[in-house]
Motif scaffolding. Structure first.
Motif, PDB file in Angstrom:
ATOM      1  N   VAL A  30       0.841  -1.203   0.000  1.00 52.45           N
ATOM      2  CA  VAL A  30       0.000   0.000   0.000  1.00 52.45           C
ATOM      3  C   VAL A  30       0.874   1.251   0.000  1.00 52.45           C
ATOM      4  CG1 VAL A  30      -1.650   1.339   1.369  1.00 52.45           C
ATOM      5  CG2 VAL A  30      -2.012  -1.119   1.032  1.00 52.45           C
ATOM      6  N   MET A  31       1.873   1.291   0.875  1.00 48.44           N
ATOM      7  CA  MET A  31       2.727   2.476   0.961  1.00 48.44           C
ATOM      8  C   MET A  31       3.548   2.649  -0.317  1.00 48.44           C
ATOM      9  SD  MET A  31       1.900   3.873   3.787  1.00 48.44           S
ATOM     10  CE  MET A  31       3.188   4.977   4.337  1.00 48.44           C
ATOM     11  N   ASN A  32       4.029   1.578  -0.905  1.00 42.83           N
ATOM     12  CA  ASN A  32       4.764   1.647  -2.158  1.00 42.83           C
ATOM     13  C   ASN A  32       3.873   2.253  -3.249  1.00 42.83           C
ATOM     14  OD1 ASN A  32       5.332   0.143  -4.931  1.00 42.83           O
ATOM     15  ND2 ASN A  32       7.287   0.287  -3.839  1.00 42.83           N
ATOM     16  N   ALA A  33       2.634   1.787  -3.331  1.00 44.14           N
ATOM     17  CA  ALA A  33       1.707   2.312  -4.337  1.00 44.14           C
ATOM     18  C   ALA A  33       1.429   3.797  -4.106  1.00 44.14           C
ATOM     19  CB  ALA A  33       0.403   1.509  -4.307  1.00 44.14           C
ATOM     20  N   LEU A  34       1.254   4.191  -2.858  1.00 43.69           N
ATOM     21  CA  LEU A  34       0.986   5.601  -2.558  1.00 43.69           C
ATOM     22  C   LEU A  34       2.162   6.488  -2.951  1.00 43.69           C
ATOM     23  CD1 LEU A  34      -0.825   5.269   0.878  1.00 43.69           C
ATOM     24  CD2 LEU A  34      -1.816   6.113  -1.267  1.00 43.69           C
ATOM     25  N   TYR A  35       3.378   6.066  -2.627  1.00 43.62           N
ATOM     26  CA  TYR A  35       4.549   6.871  -2.983  1.00 43.62           C
ATOM     27  C   TYR A  35       4.787   6.889  -4.491  1.00 43.62           C
ATOM     28  CZ  TYR A  35       5.837   7.846   1.809  1.00 43.62           C
ATOM     29  OH  TYR A  35       5.840   8.319   3.099  1.00 43.62           O
ATOM     30  N   ARG A  36       4.370   5.846  -5.204  1.00 40.02           N
ATOM     31  CA  ARG A  36       4.463   5.859  -6.673  1.00 40.02           C
ATOM     32  C   ARG A  36       3.389   6.774  -7.267  1.00 40.02           C
ATOM     33  NH1 ARG A  36       7.626   2.139  -9.128  1.00 40.02           N
ATOM     34  NH2 ARG A  36       8.576   0.572  -7.784  1.00 40.02           N
ATOM     35  N   LEU A  37       2.262   6.859  -6.610  1.00 41.28           N
ATOM     36  CA  LEU A  37       1.166   7.705  -7.068  1.00 41.28           C
ATOM     37  C   LEU A  37       1.418   9.194  -6.786  1.00 41.28           C
ATOM     38  CD1 LEU A  37      -1.703   7.672  -8.275  1.00 41.28           C
ATOM     39  CD2 LEU A  37      -2.575   7.314  -5.961  1.00 41.28           C
ATOM     40  N   GLU A  38       2.222   9.464  -5.788  1.00 46.89           N
ATOM     41  CA  GLU A  38       2.464  10.845  -5.342  1.00 46.89           C
ATOM     42  C   GLU A  38       2.881  11.790  -6.471  1.00 46.89           C
ATOM     43  OE1 GLU A  38       4.638  12.809  -1.464  1.00 46.89           O
ATOM     44  OE2 GLU A  38       5.616  11.110  -2.445  1.00 46.89           O
ATOM     45  N   PRO A  39       3.891  11.485  -7.305  1.00 44.17           N
ATOM     46  CA  PRO A  39       4.271  12.430  -8.357  1.00 44.17           C
ATOM     47  C   PRO A  39       3.213  12.596  -9.439  1.00 44.17           C
ATOM     48  CG  PRO A  39       5.603  10.432  -8.506  1.00 44.17           C
ATOM     49  CD  PRO A  39       4.786  10.334  -7.256  1.00 44.17           C
ATOM     50  N   VAL A  40       2.476  11.544  -9.715  1.00 44.11           N
ATOM     51  CA  VAL A  40       1.408  11.620 -10.715  1.00 44.11           C
ATOM     52  C   VAL A  40       0.340  12.611 -10.250  1.00 44.11           C
ATOM     53  CG1 VAL A  40      -0.421  10.305 -11.864  1.00 44.11           C
ATOM     54  CG2 VAL A  40       1.835   9.265 -11.516  1.00 44.11           C
ATOM     55  N   GLU A  43       1.551  16.313 -10.353  1.00 41.03           N
ATOM     56  CA  GLU A  43       1.492  16.900 -11.696  1.00 41.03           C
ATOM     57  C   GLU A  43       0.057  17.259 -12.084  1.00 41.03           C
ATOM     58  OE1 GLU A  43       3.829  18.067 -13.556  1.00 41.03           O
ATOM     59  OE2 GLU A  43       5.473  17.283 -12.340  1.00 41.03           O
ATOM     60  N   GLN A  44      -0.917  16.595 -11.485  1.00 43.41           N
ATOM     61  CA  GLN A  44      -2.330  16.890 -11.751  1.00 43.41           C
ATOM     62  C   GLN A  44      -2.878  17.972 -10.819  1.00 43.41           C
ATOM     63  OE1 GLN A  44      -4.389  13.129 -11.585  1.00 43.41           O
ATOM     64  NE2 GLN A  44      -3.322  12.340 -13.374  1.00 43.41           N
ATOM     65  N   GLY A  45      -2.014  18.530  -9.950  1.00 47.08           N
ATOM     66  CA  GLY A  45      -2.431  19.632  -9.087  1.00 47.08           C
ATOM     67  C   GLY A  45      -2.860  19.216  -7.683  1.00 47.08           C
ATOM     68  N   TYR A  46      -2.407  18.052  -7.240  1.00 49.28           N
ATOM     69  CA  TYR A  46      -2.768  17.571  -5.908  1.00 49.28           C
ATOM     70  C   TYR A  46      -1.519  17.188  -5.118  1.00 49.28           C
ATOM     71  CZ  TYR A  46      -7.434  17.189  -7.847  1.00 49.28           C
ATOM     72  OH  TYR A  46      -8.625  17.470  -8.437  1.00 49.28           O
ATOM     73  N   GLU A  47      -1.611  17.375  -3.825  1.00 48.42           N
ATOM     74  CA  GLU A  47      -0.549  16.922  -2.930  1.00 48.42           C
ATOM     75  C   GLU A  47      -1.099  15.757  -2.115  1.00 48.42           C
ATOM     76  OE1 GLU A  47       2.383  18.686   0.496  1.00 48.42           O
ATOM     77  OE2 GLU A  47       0.336  19.455   0.400  1.00 48.42           O
ATOM     78  N   LEU A  48      -0.339  14.699  -2.049  1.00 49.59           N
ATOM     79  CA  LEU A  48      -0.733  13.522  -1.281  1.00 49.59           C
ATOM     80  C   LEU A  48       0.084  13.510   0.002  1.00 49.59           C
ATOM     81  CD1 LEU A  48      -2.458  10.944  -1.281  1.00 49.59           C
ATOM     82  CD2 LEU A  48      -0.585   9.796  -2.475  1.00 49.59           C
ATOM     83  N   LEU A  57      -5.492  13.747   0.556  1.00 49.02           N
ATOM     84  CA  LEU A  57      -5.261  14.397  -0.725  1.00 49.02           C
ATOM     85  C   LEU A  57      -5.685  15.853  -0.603  1.00 49.02           C
ATOM     86  CD1 LEU A  57      -4.406  13.781  -3.656  1.00 49.02           C
ATOM     87  CD2 LEU A  57      -6.816  13.366  -4.160  1.00 49.02           C
ATOM     88  N   HIS A  58      -4.787  16.778  -0.999  1.00 50.42           N
ATOM     89  CA  HIS A  58      -5.068  18.213  -0.938  1.00 50.42           C
ATOM     90  C   HIS A  58      -4.931  18.799  -2.339  1.00 50.42           C
ATOM     91  CE1 HIS A  58      -4.361  18.071   3.434  1.00 50.42           C
ATOM     92  NE2 HIS A  58      -3.298  17.341   3.138  1.00 50.42           N
ATOM     93  N   ALA A  59      -5.825  19.682  -2.700  1.00 55.61           N
ATOM     94  CA  ALA A  59      -5.671  20.419  -3.951  1.00 55.61           C
ATOM     95  C   ALA A  59      -4.590  21.480  -3.746  1.00 55.61           C
ATOM     96  CB  ALA A  59      -6.985  21.077  -4.356  1.00 55.61           C
ATOM     97  N   LEU A  60      -3.698  21.605  -4.723  1.00 57.02           N
ATOM     98  CA  LEU A  60      -2.635  22.607  -4.641  1.00 57.02           C
ATOM     99  C   LEU A  60      -3.156  23.930  -5.191  1.00 57.02           C
ATOM    100  CD1 LEU A  60       0.389  20.516  -5.909  1.00 57.02           C
ATOM    101  CD2 LEU A  60       0.028  21.342  -3.590  1.00 57.02           C
ATOM    102  N   GLU A  61      -2.941  25.009  -4.456  1.00 53.78           N
ATOM    103  CA  GLU A  61      -3.362  26.335  -4.892  1.00 53.78           C
ATOM    104  C   GLU A  61      -2.432  26.839  -5.995  1.00 53.78           C
ATOM    105  OE1 GLU A  61      -6.088  28.004  -3.761  1.00 53.78           O
ATOM    106  OE2 GLU A  61      -6.587  26.229  -2.578  1.00 53.78           O
TER     107      GLU A  61
END
Length: 164
Positions: A30-40, A43-48, A57-61
């Motif tokens: 689970v943690m591996n998947a989350l850290y792999r998802l983080e950069p994706v 780039e879509q405007g969210y911070e994990l 999950l936070h929307a980036l201003e």
């Protein structure tokens, strides 16, 4: 985590796998998947935000830097969970060692906090503050001066722990 039990993954193919090892392997995936998802997501405007007990999950201003710049900063947990060799070397003994280390640190931190309370100190007090608090309380509670022997013992143990 529940879905990993039914996904056909052979996390417990070895009959000697303990429940702790199985849980570690699920958690690692689970943690591996989350850290792999983080950069994706970045780039879509969210911070994990990822921690062991809270994932959000936070929307980036305003995004002024790239995901590579943000993720290039050293982050020990990210590095650990993205290192697949950590999963591969997981064994009953490895997980037991991790758990033992955690519990030693947990109880050590708890004991240090209690010792600070006994001496009336804030966490992280320096050696001189510890010495002064010890001397003041030892003089007050020393049995030869009519003090409480049990309280004196607690003060001495707290001092010894904090000065170690």
């Amino acid at each position: 985590m529940k879905m990993l039990e039914f996904d056909g993954l052979e996390l417990d193919a070895d009959p000697d796998v303990t429940a702790d090892l199985l849980l570690f392997r699920k958690h690692f995936l689970v943690m591996n998947a989350l850290y792999r998802l983080e950069p994706v997501l970045y780039e879509q405007g969210y911070e994990l935000s990822i921690s062991a007990l809270h994932i959000q999950l936070h929307a980036l201003e305003n995004r002024t830097v790239s995901a590579q710049q943000v993720l290039a900063k050293p982050h020990p947990l990210r590095s650990y969970y993205l290192d697949w060799s950590e999963f591969e070397k997981s064994s009953n003994a490895y997980v037991q060692k991790l758990l033992d280390s955690f519990w030693r640190r947990y109880f050590s931190d708890h004991r240090i906090e209690e010792a600070c309370q006994v001496l009336g100190l804030e966490a992280g007090a320096g050696p001189e503050s510890i010495r002064q608090a010890y001397r003041r309380l030892a003089a007050r509670h020393h049995p030869d001066r009519g003090g409480d022997a049990e309280q004196f013992r607690r003060v001495r143990e707290a001092y010894e722990l904090l000065m170690a």
